[in-house]
Design an enzyme around this catalytic site. Structure first.
Site, PDB file in Angstrom:
ATOM      1  N   SER A 129       0.934  -1.303   0.127  1.00 36.40           N
ATOM      2  CA  SER A 129      -0.014  -0.021   0.049  1.00 36.40           C
ATOM      3  C   SER A 129       0.917   1.210  -0.070  1.00 36.40           C
ATOM      4  CB  SER A 129      -0.921  -0.128   1.184  1.00 36.40           C
ATOM      5  OG  SER A 129      -0.195  -0.306   2.340  1.00 36.40           O
ATOM      6  N   ASP A 286       4.007  -4.572  12.309  1.00 33.91           N
ATOM      7  CA  ASP A 286       3.296  -4.907  11.028  1.00 33.91           C
ATOM      8  C   ASP A 286       3.562  -6.176  10.635  1.00 33.91           C
ATOM      9  OD1 ASP A 286       1.661  -4.233   9.142  1.00 33.91           O
ATOM     10  OD2 ASP A 286       3.020  -3.368   8.003  1.00 33.91           O
TER      11      ASP A 286
END
Length: 522
Positions: A129, A286
């Site tokens: 992203s 993450d």
């Protein structure tokens, strides 16, 4: 006005991809299913629901893509078809034009790409992203060749993220003003934390620094590999690091065929997480499967390979100690201590009754002990704890939001690797050892060692410091203090004399009374 247009865009995407129909059909009520068929009239919704959800999240931008990445790891909460489709968001987001990536690199280093790299693969190997990755080969200043991975930031990310964050801030203000739980949930502070992490992720030099710190922290653990950063080739929009060769951790069958011990891999993941959180207070935040590989190289066989360090979490010493004590008490099923810790930390009002909070926590957690991971959903546990926290007015701690998100990622990853993993028994020995290190003699030795240079500097100066202290107190001041001391001593002496005389009088009175009694008898 920008927030209004962004909100309108979100509504349009929801309708364009039929997400409203997807939600309505998930309910069992017949009238809701009928409503779903009605609202879908005139729209082409033949694509599978998982594909429509993934494409909608990609269309809405990086914040929504990250939300989809988290959902993709929770196969216990998502239907298989949706989870499989959302897994493509981990490293298969549509890439941007390679020519844009080349232009970004040339602008960053102010020279043609052929002078930066000996070879550069224009086709990206991964796309997410925030950025995409290309493989390349470079020659360093010493003439040595290195196979590297080049991470290039997507163009225009700051503008897109700012629009979404602005909308989130507005919605947080609504929640705080209109909801009865608004102040307790601290939505503004949570969004502010999210804002910080997202802006940090847009600076690839900061990400490189995070990777270097994690690499130092993990040295000696022999469970995880972190790529070397080539600092001469780092820029806020470009990061060059060692090329890592591994198998994506989601390809469990391939790893098993290669001879990797999958249950051990699952246990090692728990150990890595708790080491980063409680020992270092600096953790990879993450950890979805797209950012984790497993090495098949002989020297590092079976070790984790960590990638993408844009989001890391940090904890203070207070946070670490508080969380470790909570986890330890939790694993020992000492729910009273869990309740006391919540009150001591100020997370619940001081007037909260310990026995009531203890009973509530026991009711939530006790049913999940002694079960393998496949029968436990931390998501459901956290949801029930959240409902309990509402009853007791527990304040949300924004600095721990990333930790909660990472814990859910770890559970989802462990569930994929080894559904029979006993999360509690794996983590308990580590936390007990950590607590012993923090509170035992090793902690004292460590602090003395760390403070020794400071003490060595102060000790020779002590005579001078004592002399200066005495000099600062003038003679009149010392006389006043001495007179006050003498007056206090005189008051004490008078009180003691009074007590002594009273005692003597009492004794003499008794003697006189005995004499009188004897005289009367005779």
């Amino acid at each position: 006005m920008k927030q209004f247009f962004r909100g309108g865009t979100i509504v349009w995407v929801v309708l364009r991809y039929g997400l409203d129909e997807l939600v309505l059909t998930s309910f069992q009520k017949p009238w809701l299913r009928l409503l779903a068929r009605i609202v879908s009239v005139g729209r082409d919704l033949r694509a599978p629901r998982g594909q429509r959800l993934r494409e909608a999240l990609e269309r809405l931008g990086p914040i929504f893509v990250k939300f989809g990445q988290v959902l993709s790891t929770r196969r216990d909460l998502m239907p298989p078809d949706i989870a499989d489709e959302l897994a493509l968001l981990q490293d298969r987001v549509p890439p941007f034009d390679p020519a844009v990536a080349v232009a970004t690199i040339e602008r960053a280093f102010k020279r043609p790409i052929g002078e930066v790299f000996e070879h550069f693969e224009r086709e990206p190997v991964a796309s997410a992203s925030i950025a995409q990755v290309h493989f390349a080969r470079l020659r360093d200043r010493n003439g040595q060749r290195h196979e590297v991975a080049v991470k290039v930031l997507r163009p225009g990310m700051l503008h897109v993220i700012e629009k979404d964050l602005s909308l989130m801030r507005m919605m947080a203000g609504w929640v705080e003003g209109l909801s009865a739980d608004g102040k307790r949930l601290k939505p503004r502070e949570v969004v502010a934390e999210f804002d910080n992490y997202l802006h940090d992720e847009l600076d690839l030099v900061r990400e490189a620094a995070n990777a270097a710190q994690l690499r130092r922290n993990m040295e000696g653990l022999n469970l995880v590999e972190v790529p070397i950063i080539h600092w001469d080739f780092c820029h806020p929009e470009v990061m060059v690091m060692e090329r890592m060769n591994g198998v994506p951790i989601s390809q469990v069958d391939r790893l098993r065929e290669a001879g990797v011990d999958i249950p051990k891999l699952a246990r090692d993941g728990v150990t890595i997480f708790f080491t980063q959180v409680f020992r270092d207070g600096f953790f990879h935040a993450d950890m979805h499967p797209g950012n984790i590989q497993v090495s098949l190289e002989p020297a590092t066989f079976g070790r984790y390979i960590s990638l993408d360090f844009g989001i890391v979490g940090t904890l203070t010493e207070f946070d670490k100690e508080y969380l470790a004590q909570n986890f330890t008490a939790f694993f020992r099923r000492d729910y009273k201590r869990v309740a006391e810790l919540h009150i001591e930390s100020g997370w619940v009002p001081p007037e909260t009754r310990v026995n009531e909070l203890e009973a509530a926590v026991r009711t939530v957690c006790e049913p999940y002990f002694d079960r393998p991971l496949k029968e436990i959903s931390l998501g459901m546990v956290l949801l029930r704890l959240f409902q309990t926290s509402r009853r007791f007015n527990v304040e949300i701690q924004p600095q721990l939001v990333l930790l909660q998100k990472t814990l859910l990622n770890i559970e989802g990853l462990g569930r994929q690797l080894d559904p029979d993993l006993d999360l509690w028994s794996t983590a308990k020995p580590f936390l007990e050892k950590w607590m012993l290190d923090q509170l035992g003699p090793q902690r004292l030795r460590r602090e003395l060692r760390d403070q020794l240079p400071h003490y060595a500097k102060i000790l020779p100066a002590l005579p001078r410091l004592l002399h200066d202290h005495l000099q600062r107190h003038s003679a009149p001041q010392q006389q006043r203090e001495l007179l006050e001391l003498l007056r206090e001593q005189r008051r004490t002496n008078r009180m003691l004399q009074g007590l002594l005389y009273s005692g003597l009088g009492f004794v003499l009175g008794l003697i006189v009374m005995q004499i009188i009694v004897r005289v009367r008898v005779f």
